[in-house]
Scaffold this motif. Structure first.
Motif, short mmCIF file in Angstrom:
data_model
loop_
_atom_site.label_atom_id
_atom_site.label_comp_id
_atom_site.label_asym_id
_atom_site.label_seq_id
_atom_site.Cartn_x
_atom_site.Cartn_y
_atom_site.Cartn_z
N GLU A 190 0.83 -1.21 0.00
CA GLU A 190 0.00 0.00 0.00
C GLU A 190 0.86 1.25 0.00
N SER B 131 2.57 1.58 -3.40
CA SER B 131 1.63 1.85 -4.49
C SER B 131 1.16 3.29 -4.51
N GLN B 132 1.23 3.96 -3.38
CA GLN B 132 0.75 5.34 -3.28
C GLN B 132 1.85 6.37 -3.45
N ALA C 259 -0.78 -0.13 -8.55
CA ALA C 259 -0.92 1.27 -8.94
C ALA C 259 -1.33 1.42 -10.40
#
Length: 861
Positions: A315, A318-319, A551
């Protein structure tokens, strides 16, 4: 020389012997005949007395490719090298077998690029138990698996697909070959448990194996045999094997080998990687990262804490696009450190391997610093092992030049690292400084200013004096040759210099090899830390790959818990979705699936090509991804931990074992019924289609009932037997779903959407039309279908396929009671029929209807 060859061949036994003769590796006799056939090389012969000896050869610099082809065909190759430099004349040089190359022990430069393990397996069997050991010779990874039974051992071999398998008895060879697909099965006697334990303890340098969790005697036997085979074939101590990892299948999501194949996790129908789940999620930048990601997919997690730790890391990555690029920039320059260490440990490494290790280790500290600033605990924890030993990097930097040549030729050591080597290098290159000094001294001594000291390959070193100056030549000059305008001479000092130059190259090569060996030992002395560093880099790479996919593809973080629900909203098949995007055939149609305590069995109906198989497979793939720690292709997903995944998909026979399509199908169903648990996820597609309609329907019904009543696993059951939809009335936790289909101007249109309810038709003829069947065949099929649907049977009870031969008979429904004989059948009472027609249903309440039915029933008595 032939006597020497026969001695080496006796040691090589069943291996093809590559016998070094100068610049070639030669094969003789039957080896030559076989190699010529397999490699397409010329078969020649030489006279030996009254006989001729068949022979075939390959250049030594190209031997690696030829050996790899023989090994890929399942052969063992023995390398017999010259152990000394040939001297003048025809003196016989010493030769020895330096290693045996087999499919499970092949470690060359190409292995450094392989993105999958190169497993050598050993199988130890007892009457009611078994164990499998897996050894990757290129990395030194040794794993032991107590698998329980011989069949489970075969299942494990089918799952890991080893290159070579060791068995204790020849009778095990055929079943192991069929299950594993290995190109070579080596039958050899295994040592007993006590001898195996002593061997392992001696190699690992421990007093007991308990610290590795290695207590099962069969695991010890299998692990010791794999390690011993590696040591024997490589003529090496295999020091890069430093531990044994004992795996417990109960700690991982077990993916049945058939399920891995049917879900196309790692290999497609053609055996290649394209079009698989791994091909979608693998965006790793290193070979080690690719191998680790494949292992994660093959053995997803069961422990919620570990799953969520990976999810947190994915997470965060991916951000943060900038963070992903910073990590990727470092990983792009990292080679396969694990396999570099393996080559160095087995004595097959080169100075270029050391240079590759140096370049990789340079990237580790910046990578560690960046990861330590992350929020996810798993990413931060990778920082410490990535702190590569700086002293080792500095040593390699001082010792090796920037661009290290391939092979073992001299020239890899940086000038200034060893002054004695610098002197030899200068001397080997002609001793330019010494020659210049000698030339200046001779000019001064003789007064001949045009005097030159020169060199060529024919005469070696010589002094050249022009003819007008010949009267100045000293008495100690010895004439060697003459040209049109000059004479050539040598002196004792010049001859001595030439002798030193000629021996300098050999001494230089020996000293560089000595320096390389010192550097190799320095690296191996820190191999434990280097392996931890390599493992951390691989883990960072695998997490980064999952984050890139999440992503770029719009995947979401699934909720994974210890409940028994599987709730997927807007789920998509990752492989099919990517294929549609690449082909431009339109977007993938997402679907919802919900399984819980009250919905254990989904009966999915719909025509062929409507998308049933894709919809079911995507549920399994989403579960695998979720428990791997990955994000998933869905709008929302909640996955209750799955302990096992089984599939029964497709139709294929097994001619090698004499099993028909239906036998294979039933065997897979038996495995599912016997091994599945309430936490398992089952995908069953078209069960029972390999036999007659009624037999198939009966079996499909009974299997579905057993799964619902006894096993209780979460099950998706696709079928063309529409009668199975009646299960929803019989079993409370059964749900009917169907694939949406519509017809436009007589043509079937597949909407790919799952709806509640059951299919009314199969649309088989419409699908056949799409496949291009001739119109005449389609027309005849419609006639036959009309007859069948009308239940037209001939006098023998067969479907009436020709007009004019039928007598209409009503087929008995699946749960319908037999009709009474005609003599006892009663016609409906006329009064009851009139009252029923007169009844106004729009004004009749449920209670009124029940009372009316009660009155009519009393009249019939």
């Amino acid at each position: 020389m032939l006597r020497q060859y026969h001695e080496a061949k006796a040691q090589a036994r069943d291996a093809l012997l590559f016998f070094r003769l100068g610049d070639f590796y030669e094969l003789f006799y039957d080896d030559a005949r076989l190699a010529a056939q397999l490699l397409g090389i010329t078969l020649t012969s030489r006279a030996k007395g009254d006989d001729r000896v068949p022979m075939a050869g390959v250049p030594h610099h190209a031997a690696r490719g030829y050996i790899a082809r023989l090994v890929a065909a399942g052969h063992k190759v023995a390398i017999c090298d010259q152990m000394e430099v040939p001297g003048p004349g025809k003196q016989l040089v010493r030769r020895e077998i330096v290693r045996l190359v087999t499919p499970g022990t092949l470690v060359d430069e190409e292995a450094l690029e392989a993105r999958e393990p190169l497993w050598l397996a050993a199988v130890a069997l007892a009457e009611e138990s078994a164990a499998v050991a897996l050894l990757d010779a290129s990395t030194g990874e040794l794993r032991a698996l107590p698998v329980g039974s011989a069949q489970q051992a075969l299942d494990e071999l089918a799952r890991v697909r080893p290159r070579e398998v060791l068995v204790a008895e020849e009778r095990f060879s055929d079943p192991v070959r069929r299950a594993s697909g290995a190109v070579r099965i080596e039958a050899r006697p295994f040592r007993d448990a006590q001898g195996a334990e002593q061997s392992l303890r001696r190699h690992l340098g421990v007093a007991t194996l308990d610290g590795f969790g290695l207590t099962d005697p069969l695991c010890i036997q299998a692990a010791a045999e794999a390690l011993s085979y590696l040591q024997e074939t490589q003529r090496s101590a295999a020091k890069h094997v430093v531990r044994v990892a004992v795996e417990q299948p109960a700690r991982q999501l077990w993916i049945d080998p058939s399920a891995a194949q049917n879900l196309e996790l790692f290999h497609g129908p053609d055996g290649r990687r394209g079009g698989t789940l791994l091909s979608v999620v693998d965006r790793t930048l290193t070979a080690a990262g690719g191998r680790l990601l494949a292992r994660w997919l093959a053995s997803p997690l069961l422990e919620l804490g570990e799953i969520r730790a990976r999810q947190d890391a994915v997470e965060e990555l991916s951000q943060a696009a900038v963070l992903r690029e910073e990590i990727a920039e470092r990983l792009r320059r990292v080679l396969d450190v694990e396999r570099l260490l393996g080559r160095l440990a087995m004595g097959q490494g080169t100075p270029r391997d050391l240079a590759g290790l140096r370049a990789s280790l340079r990237e580790m500290p910046p990578l560690a610093a960046r990861l330590e600033r992350c929020s996810a605990p798993l990413l931060r924890e990778l920082g410490a092992p990535l702190r590569a030993p700086s002293a080792l990097v500095e040593l390699l930097q001082r010792a090796l030049i920037d661009e290290v040549p391939a092979g073992r030729e001299p020239g890899s050591v940086r000038p200034g690292f060893r002054p004695d080597l610098d002197d030899l290098t200068d001397l080997a290159q002609g001793g330019r400084a010494a020659i210049a000094a000698m030339e200046a001294a001779e000019k001064q001594r003789t007064g001949i200013q045009s005097l030159k000291v020169r060199y060529n390959r024919v005469f070696g070193f010589y002094i050249e004096v022009t003819k007008p100056n010949l009267h100045l030549v000293p008495q100690d000059y010895q004439r060697k040759s003459s040209t049109v305008g000059a004479e050539r001479f040598v002196t004792a000092a010049l001859s001595d210099h030439e002798a030193r130059v000629l021996s300098a190259e050999e001494r230089r090569a020996a000293l560089e090899q000595e320096i390389f060996e010192e550097l190799r030992q320095s690296v191996l002395g820190q191999s434990a830390g280097l392996r931890a560093c390599a493992a951390a880099a691989a883990q960072a790479d695998a997490l980064l790959s999952l984050a890139k996919v999440a992503a770029d593809s719009g995947w979401v973080r699934p909720a994974v818990d210890d409940g028994d629900s599987i709730e997927i909203e807007g789920g998509r098949h990752p492989v099919v979705e990517r294929a549609l995007a690449q082909s431009g055939d339109g977007p993938f149609v997402p679907n919802d699936v919900h399984l819980d305590a009250d919905r254990r069995l989904i009966v999915l109906t719909g025509p062929n090509m409507a998308g049933k198989s894709t919809a079911m497979r995507q549920v399994a793939l989403i579960a695998v991804l979720a428990q791997t720690g990955s994000f998933v292709p869905a709008a929302r997903a909640r996955i209750g931990i799955v302990d096992r995944i089984f599939t029964r998909v497709g139709a294929a026979d097994d001619l090698a074992r004499g099993q028909s399509t239906f036998m294979v199908e039933m065997a897979e169903c038996a495995r599912i019924l016997n091994q599945a648990t309430p936490r398992s996820l089952l995908i069953l597609d078209e069960v029972g289609r390999g036999t007659s309609t009624f037999d198939g329907l009966a079996l499909a019904w009974a299997i579905a009932e057993h799964l619902h009543d006894k096993v209780g696993a979460r099950t998706l059951f696709a079928t063309h037997y529409h009668e199975l939809c009646d299960l929803a009335r019989e079993r409370p936790r059964t749900v009917n779903l169907t694939m949406a289909v519509t017809e436009v101007e007589g043509r079937v249109v597949f909407l790919r959407k799952i709806l509640a309810g059951a299919a009314s038709r199969s649309y088989g003829i419409q699908v056949a039309r799409l496949a291009g069947l001739p119109d005449a065949v389609l027309h005849r099929a419609r006639e036959i279908l009309a007859n069948l649907e009308a239940q037209e049977l001939d006098e023998a009870g067969r479907p009436a396929l020709a007009a004019g031969r039928a007598k209409r008979r009503k087929q008995l429904g699946l749960f319908e009671a037999p009709a009474e004989p005609p003599s006892r059948a009663r016609a409906p009472a006329p009064a009851l029929e009139e009252e029923l027609r007169a009844l106004d249903l729009s004004r009749t309440t449920p209670m009124d209807a029940l009372l009316w039915l009660h009155e009519q029933q009393k009249k019939l008595r």
